[in-house]
Design an enzyme around this catalytic site. Sequence first.
Site, PDB file in Angstrom:
ATOM      1  N   ASP A 111      -2.487  -6.791 -10.045  1.00  0.00           N
ATOM      2  CA  ASP A 111      -1.400  -6.154  -9.161  1.00  0.00           C
ATOM      3  C   ASP A 111      -0.191  -6.021  -9.795  1.00  0.00           C
ATOM      4  OD1 ASP A 111       0.652  -8.519  -7.761  1.00  0.00           O
ATOM      5  OD2 ASP A 111      -1.054  -9.037  -8.938  1.00  0.00           O
ATOM      6  N   ASP A 128      -0.815 -13.593  -1.970  1.00  0.00           N
ATOM      7  CA  ASP A 128      -0.402 -14.548  -2.846  1.00  0.00           C
ATOM      8  C   ASP A 128       0.242 -15.752  -2.076  1.00  0.00           C
ATOM      9  OD1 ASP A 128       0.956 -15.815  -4.644  1.00  0.00           O
ATOM     10  OD2 ASP A 128       2.922 -14.602  -4.798  1.00  0.00           O
TER      11      ASP A 128
END
Length: 376
Positions: free
Chosen positions: A271, A92
């Site tokens: 996720d 991320d």
Amino acid sequence: MKFEIATKDPESRARAGSIITGHGVIETPIFMPVGTIGTVKGIHQRELEDVINADIILGNTYHLYLRPGIDIINKAGGLHKFISWDRPILTDSGGYQVYSLSNNRKIKEEGVMFSSHIDGSKHFFTPEKAIDIQKKIGADIIMAFDECTPYPCAYDYAKRSMKMTHRWLDRCLEHMRKSDGLYGYEQCLAPIVQGSVYKDLRKESAEFIASRGADINAIGGLSVGEPHEDMYAMTDVVTEILPEDKPRYLMGVGTPANLLESIALGIDMFDCVLPTRNARHGLIYTSDGVINIKNAKWADDFSPLDANLGIETSSRFTKAYVRHLFQVKELLGAQITSLHNLSFFLQLVREARRRIQDGTFVNWKNNLVPKLSQRI
């Protein structure tokens, strides 16, 4: 990176595919365990490989940048070598921290100033810096820098934020083209669709992202407190537009029921911290529903956590024993439940894949979703 679709479900947008990366093949649909700071909490890499059989895990740019620091990761030869993991990694960009650290950051066009949650030190992230950091981390899939808007979010704010995210994406793409990866394998950039819960903004953002021709596309800014019906509605809008021949990643989602409903809408990758975070608080996901193992009703229940899951941890240890471990605050309790929950999530998406391939996905999903959501 290549994406190959093996089977499409005839009754929904669900599909079974494979993402081919420099560190191996990811079979989709897939759930990715979250390893924010270079570790999936409470889980040994050997267990990720041999018990859970995770095709890919996540790291977080912001947190790894602060600790251990990008120079150390770079000296180690990248995050794969640093943590002894030879399968794919996704990072991320830090965009989620723009949302989650709202009291410790200031946004402007150039980038975001963060105050470290560790020592209060100041750190300025630009789209270009986010790309540089992720290249040094060495993730196979790196995320564009974006702003994840909160819920609720006023329309005008959501629109301004989305436009800025688009401008940041173009800066990420341009910077990505300027330099090669550092470790001898391909890294691909994933743009992120934003727009809060506004259909016209989501449509506009999806069209913008689709026009950039990326190898993978993500949907952000959902699962931040909005009703599940809104999340599904926005996902539906976006997956109608994003290219069918590229993987679609729904960020930060979610519960087992969320996964199945979103797979039906055409999502390939997920996720979420939910399986491990809830495991540490005694919440266990099973094929019959959700258990709070701390409840007294399990004190003399000597049945296994979930005999249907097919892994030793879930069939070997009883509910009574695991409850005892939580009562005495033994770390093993959280380890067992974390391993169980991640195994459950991974087996769920793999069963979804099998059902897509044999043409029974929608009926299976519709029968299972109510069961998965009940508390027992």
